[in-house]
Scaffold this motif. Structure first.
Motif, short mmCIF file in Angstrom:
data_model
loop_
_atom_site.label_atom_id
_atom_site.label_comp_id
_atom_site.label_asym_id
_atom_site.label_seq_id
_atom_site.Cartn_x
_atom_site.Cartn_y
_atom_site.Cartn_z
N ASP A 168 34.09 23.43 38.29
CA ASP A 168 32.84 23.78 37.61
C ASP A 168 33.14 24.97 36.69
O ASP A 168 34.15 25.64 36.86
CB ASP A 168 31.77 24.12 38.64
N PRO A 169 32.26 25.22 35.70
CA PRO A 169 32.57 26.28 34.73
C PRO A 169 32.88 27.62 35.38
O PRO A 169 33.80 28.32 34.95
CB PRO A 169 31.29 26.37 33.89
N GLY A 170 32.17 27.95 36.45
CA GLY A 170 32.41 29.23 37.13
C GLY A 170 33.84 29.32 37.63
O GLY A 170 34.55 30.30 37.39
N HIS A 171 34.27 28.27 38.32
CA HIS A 171 35.63 28.28 38.86
C HIS A 171 36.69 28.14 37.78
O HIS A 171 37.81 28.57 37.95
CB HIS A 171 35.78 27.21 39.94
N LEU A 174 37.19 31.63 36.86
CA LEU A 174 37.83 32.36 37.96
C LEU A 174 39.33 32.05 38.02
O LEU A 174 40.16 32.94 38.14
CB LEU A 174 37.19 31.98 39.30
N LEU A 175 39.65 30.74 37.88
CA LEU A 175 41.05 30.35 38.01
C LEU A 175 41.90 30.90 36.86
O LEU A 175 42.96 31.49 37.07
CB LEU A 175 41.17 28.82 38.07
N LEU A 176 41.39 30.75 35.64
CA LEU A 176 42.19 31.20 34.50
C LEU A 176 42.28 32.73 34.45
O LEU A 176 43.32 33.29 34.09
CB LEU A 176 41.62 30.64 33.19
N ALA A 177 41.19 33.38 34.86
CA ALA A 177 41.25 34.85 34.92
C ALA A 177 42.24 35.29 35.99
O ALA A 177 43.00 36.25 35.79
CB ALA A 177 39.86 35.42 35.22
#
Lengths: 279, 350
Positions: A168-171, A174-177
Motif C-alpha cells: 500500500d502507498p504507506g508501506h 516506508l520501505l523505500l525510506a
C-alpha cells in the motif's frame, strides 16, 4: 562499485539485453524503470551475478562477476526477488533469519532489522498465512539481514526487483525510506526496479530508463524527460512540481490515438480520444 | 492477535532437551523391544545381564537367550534404528531439495530405483560371495538414478512443482515395478521368495555380517546430511534466492541428492521397501517443532528410529510365531496419513 560495460544477455534466440553500460557507485540509489518486458529484471539478474552476460563485461570492484564464488558474493550483495515461493510454514522471523545464509544471525541483529523494516509485529506469524505485501516486507528484511555484516571496507549492494509491487502507498514509502536510511547508515548502494516514476524520482538518485533491452536514458532520477517517458511507454505524461516538495510527480494518461477502438459510440477510450485528453 | 496464522508455542522449545528426551524414549523402546518376540525375555533380566557384563559377574541369561538377544534381536534393533533414521533424514532432505513437503523416498521412486537395482543383483549375482557388499552400492546407484530422473522430469526453469514431483515419482515407480516384475519372472524359486519378502519390506534375517557395509554407508550419509541442515533451510526459498544467499543451487542439489540416495540405497539394500517413514516422521516433527531442518533432521532421525522399533516389535509379535512384513504394516498406517496430508496441502502446483 558495480560496472557494466556493453552487457548483452540472450536466452536462446531471444535478446533480453544489449549494449547496457552503467555503473553503481557506493552511496547511490539507482532506480531502473521501463515498460514490461524492457529487461529490468534481466538487468537485475545480471547485476546480481545470477546470470552471466552473453557478451560484454560486468565487474564488481574491478573483478569479473563470474569470478566471485557464490558465498563471497552473498556477503556483498543481497537480492529481493519479485516472487519467492515457500511451501514450508516458517515464521516470518525464521524467514528473515534465513538472510544469514549458511551462517547464524545474532538475535539482536534480527530484532533491530525487523524493527527497521517494520515487520517486528509479524515475527511469530506463519509465512504461509501472510499477505503478498507482508511477504514482500519480510523478504526486504531478509535482504537487509544478509548484509548486516559486510566485509570491512567493502560496499554492500542491495538489489530490489519491484520491492513495492504489493505494498500500500504507506508501506511503499516506508520501505523505500528504509532502503535510503540503510544506505546512509552503511554507505552501501541500492538498485531498485520500480514502476512508480514518482517514487523513483523521490527516492532515487539516478534513474535508468530501459526499453527493449537497451538503455534509453540515464540521469538524475528527478529529471527524467517527459519526452523519453512518452516515447518508451506510449502514453502521455505530465511532470508535476509541487512547491516545497523535493521531487516531482509523474502522472500518465492513455495516448488516445494508439488505443483500439471498435465501436465509436460506446467505447470509453474513443470518447476520451475525441477530446484529446482524459476526463 | 492470537491463534490464526501464528506458530504454536511448542516451536520455540529448545532443541537439546527435546532431542535428549527423544533419545531416552528410544533407548527405553529398544530395551523393551529386544525382550519381546516368540521367546520373551523380561527387560529386568536384560538389564541385569548388562549390569553383570559391566561388573564382570555371571550372566542371569541362558546361552540360548544370549544367542537370541545378541545374534538375532540386537542386529535387528540396530538395523531398525539405522533404517528408521536414514529414511527419515533422507526423506526430510529430499523434501528440502524438492521444496516439497510430500516427497517421500518410496513415494517419489527413489526407493523403487534402489529396489530395482538390488533386485537385479539378487537375480543376476545372488550367489556371489560378496553380495552383501555389492547390494548397498547397487541400490545406491538405482536410488541416485531415480532421484536424478525425478528431478529432471519435475524441474522447469529452476522451479520444481509439487505436483510434478509426485507425477514423476509415479512414472519412476511404475518403471521400477516393471523391472522388478521382470526380475521376479527371471529368478528361480528361491530368488523369487527372497525378492517378495524383500519388496514387502522386512528387518528379519539380519546378521551382523550383512549389516556392517550398509550400516557404515547409512551412518556416513546421515551424518553428512545433518551437516546440510542450515543451508537446506535457505534452499527451500527457491534456487534464485538460494544463490543470492550464497548457495550454488546445482552443486547443493547434486550433493544432497547423492547423500540421500546413499542413505536410501543402503537402507533399501538391507530392509527392502519400507515406505512412508520418510514422509510421516519429518511431518510430525514439523508440526511440533516447526519446519527448520536443523530441528526436523536430528529429531526426525531419532523419531524415525523409534517408529521403526515400535513397528518392528509389532510386526514380530502380533502374529506370533509368524511375522508380518514391516513394510506392509507401515504402509497400512502411512497411506491414509499421506491422503490426509494431500487433502490439507496448500502447496503451489497442487
Amino acid at each position: 562499485m558495480i560496472e557494466a560495460s556493453r552487457v548483452a544477455l540472450a536466452s536462446g534466440s531471444v535478446r533480453l539485453l544489449s549494449g547496457v553500460s552503467l555503473s553503481v557507485d557506493p552511496g547511490e540509489f539507482v532506480a531502473i524503470v521501463g515498460p514490461n518486458g524492457a529487461g529490468k529484471s534481466s538487468l537485475l539478474s545480471v547485476l546480481s551475478g545470477e546470470r552471466l552476460p552473453t557478451s560484454g563485461c560486468l565487474r564488481l570492484d574491478g573483478r569479473p562477476i563470474g569470478d566471485w564464488p557464490a558465498w563471497e558474493l552473498a556477503r556483498r550483495r543481497a537480492v529481493m526477488f519479485q516472487h519467492s515461493v515457500l511451501a514450508f510454514p516458517f515464521t516470518a522471523a525464521e524467514v528473515v533469519a534465513l538472510g544469514g545464509g549458511a551462517g547464524a544471525v545474532p538475535p539482536e541483529v534480527l530484532l533491530r532489522v525487523m524493527r527497521f523494516a517494520h515487520v517486528a509485529d509479524l515475527a511469530q506469524r506463519l509465512y504461509t498465512t501472510l499477505s503478498g505485501g507482508e511477504r514482500q516486507r519480510v523478504h526486504f528484511a531478509r535482504a537487509l539481514v544478509q548484509l548486516h555484516a559486510p566485509p570491512a571496507g567493502q560496499t554492500p549492494f542491495l538489489l530490489l526487483d519491484e520491492p513495492t509491487s504489493s505494498l500500500d502507498p504507506g508501506h511503499q514509502h516506508l520501505l523505500l525510506a528504509a532502503a535510503r536510511s540503510w544506505m546512509a547508515e552503511t554507505g552501501g548502494a541500492v538498485v531498485a526496479v520500480l514502476h512508480d516514476l514518482s517514487l523513483a524520482a523521490r527516492y532515487g538518485d539516478r534513474a535508468v530508463v530501459l526499453t527493449k533491452g537497451e538503455v534509453r536514458w540515464q540521469g538524475a532520477a528527478s529529471a527524467i524527460p517527459v519526452g523519453v517517458l512518452e516515447d518508451v511507454y506510449g502514453l502521455s505524461f505530465r511532470r508535476i512540481e509541487v512547491p516545497g516538495e523535493t521531487a516531482p510527480y509523474y502522472a500518465s494518461a492513455p495516448n488516445a490515438m494508439d488505443l483500439p477502438c471498435r465501436n465509436d459510440n460506446d467505447n470509453y477510450y474513443h470518447w476520451v480520444g475525441r477530446r484529446g485528453r482524459v476526463l | 492477535m492470537s491463534g490464526a496464522g501464528r506458530a504454536p508455542l511448542s516451536r520455540r522449545a529448545a532443541l537439546r532437551p527435546v532431542l535428549l528426551a527423544a533419545l531416552a524414549v528410544l533407548l527405553l523402546a529398544a530395551v523393551l523391544s529386544i525382550g519381546a518376540g516368540a521367546v520373551a525375555i523380561a527387560p529386568g533380566r536384560i538389564l541385569a545381564h548388562l549390569g553383570d557384563l559391566a561388573m564382570g559377574g555371571d550372566s542371569p541369561l541362558s546361552d540360548r537367550d544370549r544367542a537370541i538377544l545378541f545374534g538375532i534381536r540386537l542386529p535387528r534393533i540396530v538395523l531398525a534404528v539405522l533404517v528408521g533414521g536414514a529414511l527419515s533424514v533422507s526423506g526430510a532432505a529430499l523434501q528440502g531439495v524438492f521444496r516439497n513437503p510430500l516427497a517421500d523416498p518410496a513415494l517419489i521412486g527413489v526407493s523403487g530405483g534402489a529396489a530395482l537395482a538390488a533386485a537385479s543383483v539378487i537375480v543376476l549375482a545372488g550367489n556371489h560371495p560378496r553380495v552383501a557388499t555389492i547390494l548397498p552400492f547397487a541400490a545406491f546407484c538405482g536410488a541416485l538414478a531415480a532421484t536424478a530422473l525425478v528431478f529432471l522430469l519435475a524441474r522447469r526453469a529452476g522451479v520444481v512443482s509439487v505436483g510434478a514431483v509426485l507425477l514423476a515419482g509415479i512414472a519412476v515407480n511404475a518403471l521400477a515395478g516393471a523391472g522388478i516384475g521382470l526380475f521376479s519372472y527371471l529368478g528361480d524359486d528361491l530368488q523369487l521368495r527372497q525378492l517378495t519378502f524383500w519388496i514387502l519390506g522386512s528387518l528379519a534375517a539380519t546378521t551382523w555380517h550383512e549389516l556392517v557395509p550398509a550400516a557404515a554407508i547409512m551412518i556416513l550419509a546421515v551424518g553428512c546430511l545433518l551437516a546440510h541442515a542450515r543451508p537446506m533451510d535457505v534452499f527451500v526459498l527457491g534456487e534464485r534466492d538460494a544463490f543470492a544467499l550464497g548457495i550454488s543451487p546445482t552443486a547443493f542439489t547434486v550433493r544432497v541428492g547423492i547423500l540421500a540416495a546413499l542413505a536410501v540405497g543402503a537402507a533399501v539394500s538391507v530392509s527392502g521397501l519400507i515406505g512412508f517413514v520418510g514422509l510421516v516422521v519429518p511431518h510430525m516433527v514439523r508440526m511440533m517443532l516447526g519446519p527448520s531442518h536443523r530441528r526436523v533432521m536430528p529429531v526426525g532421525m531419532v523419531l524415525g528410529a523409534l517408529v521403526m522399533i515400535v513397528a518392528d516389535t509389532l510386526a514380530r509379535t502380533i502374529a506370533v510365531p509368524a511375522e508380518v512384513p514391516i513394510g506392509l504394516l507401515l504402509s497400512l498406517i502411512g497411506a491414509p496419513f499421506f491422503l490426509w496430508l494431500l487433502r490439507r496441502s496448500h502447496a503451489p502446483g497442487m
